[in-house]
Design a protein around this motif. Structure first.
Motif, PDB file in Angstrom:
ATOM      1  N   UNK A 148       1.027  -1.205  -0.410  1.00  0.00           N
ATOM      2  CA  UNK A 148      -0.278  -0.283   0.052  1.00  0.00           C
ATOM      3  C   UNK A 148       0.698   0.836   0.041  1.00  0.00           C
ATOM      4  N   UNK A 149       2.630   1.202   0.220  1.00  0.00           N
ATOM      5  CA  UNK A 149       2.714   1.974   0.660  1.00  0.00           C
ATOM      6  C   UNK A 149       3.796   2.314  -0.964  1.00  0.00           C
ATOM      7  N   UNK A 150       3.713   1.537  -1.160  1.00  0.00           N
ATOM      8  CA  UNK A 150       4.300   1.148  -2.306  1.00  0.00           C
ATOM      9  C   UNK A 150       6.115   1.058  -2.887  1.00  0.00           C
ATOM     10  N   UNK A 151       5.600  -0.043  -1.514  1.00  0.00           N
ATOM     11  CA  UNK A 151       7.012  -0.836  -1.361  1.00  0.00           C
ATOM     12  C   UNK A 151       7.031  -1.965  -1.687  1.00  0.00           C
ATOM     13  N   UNK A 152       7.324  -2.087  -3.448  1.00  0.00           N
ATOM     14  CA  UNK A 152       6.396  -3.792  -3.824  1.00  0.00           C
ATOM     15  C   UNK A 152       7.429  -4.709  -3.393  1.00  0.00           C
ATOM     16  N   UNK A 153       8.581  -3.708  -3.729  1.00  0.00           N
ATOM     17  CA  UNK A 153       9.804  -5.448  -3.427  1.00  0.00           C
ATOM     18  C   UNK A 153       9.162  -5.460  -2.212  1.00  0.00           C
ATOM     19  N   UNK A 154       9.607  -5.163  -0.830  1.00  0.00           N
ATOM     20  CA  UNK A 154       9.369  -4.801   0.554  1.00  0.00           C
ATOM     21  C   UNK A 154       8.235  -6.580   1.057  1.00  0.00           C
ATOM     22  N   UNK A 155       7.138  -5.302   0.054  1.00  0.00           N
ATOM     23  CA  UNK A 155       6.010  -6.403   0.387  1.00  0.00           C
ATOM     24  C   UNK A 155       5.865  -7.337   0.124  1.00  0.00           C
ATOM     25  N   UNK A 156       6.849  -8.208  -1.606  1.00  0.00           N
ATOM     26  CA  UNK A 156       6.991  -8.937  -1.902  1.00  0.00           C
ATOM     27  C   UNK A 156       7.719  -9.821  -1.375  1.00  0.00           C
ATOM     28  N   UNK A 157       8.806  -9.287  -1.051  1.00  0.00           N
ATOM     29  CA  UNK A 157       9.927  -9.908   0.575  1.00  0.00           C
ATOM     30  C   UNK A 157       8.613 -10.696   1.239  1.00  0.00           C
ATOM     31  N   UNK A 158       7.675 -10.263   1.974  1.00  0.00           N
ATOM     32  CA  UNK A 158       7.600 -10.498   3.179  1.00  0.00           C
ATOM     33  C   UNK A 158       6.784 -11.599   2.472  1.00  0.00           C
ATOM     34  N   UNK A 159       5.844 -11.016   1.985  1.00  0.00           N
ATOM     35  CA  UNK A 159       4.604 -12.503   1.376  1.00  0.00           C
ATOM     36  C   UNK A 159       5.414 -13.449   0.991  1.00  0.00           C
ATOM     37  N   UNK A 160       6.420 -13.326   0.025  1.00  0.00           N
ATOM     38  CA  UNK A 160       7.012 -14.767  -0.306  1.00  0.00           C
ATOM     39  C   UNK A 160       7.555 -15.602   0.545  1.00  0.00           C
ATOM     40  N   UNK A 161       7.668 -15.059   2.053  1.00  0.00           N
ATOM     41  CA  UNK A 161       8.266 -15.636   3.203  1.00  0.00           C
ATOM     42  C   UNK A 161       7.533 -16.274   3.941  1.00  0.00           C
ATOM     43  N   UNK A 162       6.012 -16.353   3.696  1.00  0.00           N
ATOM     44  CA  UNK A 162       5.091 -17.013   4.452  1.00  0.00           C
ATOM     45  C   UNK A 162       4.799 -18.662   4.122  1.00  0.00           C
ATOM     46  N   UNK A 163       5.529 -19.071   5.476  1.00  0.00           N
ATOM     47  CA  UNK A 163       5.040 -20.552   5.624  1.00  0.00           C
ATOM     48  C   UNK A 163       4.715 -21.407   4.404  1.00  0.00           C
ATOM     49  N   UNK A 164       4.471 -22.330   3.986  1.00  0.00           N
ATOM     50  CA  UNK A 164       4.630 -22.712   2.858  1.00  0.00           C
ATOM     51  C   UNK A 164       2.671 -23.895   3.407  1.00  0.00           C
ATOM     52  N   UNK A 165       2.375 -23.756   4.133  1.00  0.00           N
ATOM     53  CA  UNK A 165       1.029 -24.065   4.755  1.00  0.00           C
ATOM     54  C   UNK A 165       0.491 -23.091   4.641  1.00  0.00           C
ATOM     55  N   UNK A 166       1.084 -21.691   4.531  1.00  0.00           N
ATOM     56  CA  UNK A 166       0.510 -20.891   4.315  1.00  0.00           C
ATOM     57  C   UNK A 166      -0.943 -20.597   3.408  1.00  0.00           C
ATOM     58  N   UNK A 167       0.894 -20.705   2.221  1.00  0.00           N
ATOM     59  CA  UNK A 167       1.176 -20.403   0.918  1.00  0.00           C
ATOM     60  C   UNK A 167      -0.212 -21.201  -0.112  1.00  0.00           C
TER      61      UNK A 167
END
Length: 284
Positions: A148-167
């Motif tokens: 939402x802050x348009x910090x897309x790289x940081x957002x992508x990094x955080x979301x891609x690091x979620x547990x596999x079972x949650x993804x």
């Protein structure tokens, strides 16, 4: 005769019993839920409040927490953000042990995100993440704060690091879209300004803003031609005036190119976030 008729009517009316329907509190609650599902949120709030009043001496009634929660839900669906946030907060205070307490905290965080109160949203989602059960959800939402802050790289990094079972499929599609969209192909404000400094309007044209570019080219060209003509015709005073105006137009042309590049970059960010929000963010 009239007096006799009136007296007879009074006697008949006084002998009639007025019956009031005996509505059970559970029926009031069911009716409130029906109104909520029909989208009549403010009528539903009234009925939920009526239910809470009717059961004020039944503190252990299991429907009371649900009624309080649904009042907040009504405000939320009606997009009364402040009242919804306050109602969810009151619910958490009154029913801290309820299974809906964590969900209320999540919704308060989402309301803060909708209102662009990013620091508040981050704090709320961090608090939500303390509970192991909600950790991945909280981490995803913290990623959305970055998006939402348009910090897309940081957002992508955080979301891609979620547990596999949650993804789930939704999260995986979100990660794939981000991977394909990043980095964004931004325009260079500096380069747009340089181009318009070399040839008025060229910076705007490089951004696809043809009308602005053509207008800038002809206006600056007209003033330059007029200035040259004035000095050639031995009218230095007119030439000085035209040079002064041309300086303003020329500077405005460069500033307009730089601003246009920044505007296009901002629009690119907004479009990407809105598309991601619409397609992949959990409905509030």
């Amino acid at each position: 005769m009239n007096y006799l008729l009136l007296a007879t009517l009074l006697v008949v009316n006084s002998s009639m019993e007025v019956t009031v329907p005996n509505v059970l509190p559970t029926e009031t609650y069911d009716f409130a839920v029906h109104l909520l599902n029909q989208g009549e949120y403010y009528r539903a709030i009234t009925e939920f409040q009526r239910f809470l009043f009717l059961t004020r001496n039944e503190k252990s009634n299991p429907l009371r927490p649900l009624a309080s929660y649904n009042i907040a839900e009504c405000y939320l669906r009606g997009e009364e953000w402040d009242l919804a946030s306050l109602s969810f907060e009151n619910f958490r205070t009154q029913y801290s042990d309820s299974p809906l307490s964590g969900r209320s905290l999540w919704k308060i965080g989402r309301i803060a995100l909708v209102k662009k109160e990013y620091s508040t949203a981050s704090s709320l989602f961090s608090e939500l993440g303390v509970t192991p059960k909600s950790h991945n959800l909280a981490q995803e939402e913290l990623g959305w704060v970055n998006l939402a802050r348009y910090n897309f790289s940081a957002g992508h990094e955080q979301i891609s690091g979620l547990d596999e079972g949650y993804s789930t499929g939704r999260v995986n599609r979100l990660n794939n879209t981000l991977a394909q969209s990043l980095p964004l192909d931004f325009h260079s404000p500096t380069w747009a300004g340089v181009l318009s400094a070399l040839v008025p309007g060229l910076g705007q044209v490089s951004l696809g803003r043809w009308e602005d570019g053509v207008a800038a080219f002809f206006l600056n060209g007209l003033f330059i031609w007029g200035t040259v003509e004035a000095f050639q015709q031995d009218m230095p005073a007119v030439g000085v005036v035209l040079v002064t105006f041309e300086g303003g137009w020329y500077g405005g042309n460069i500033y307009g190119a730089v601003s246009s590049a920044k505007l296009e970059n901002r629009r690119m960010q907004e479009t990407l976030y809105q598309d991601l929000e619409t397609q992949y963010h959990l409905p509030i």
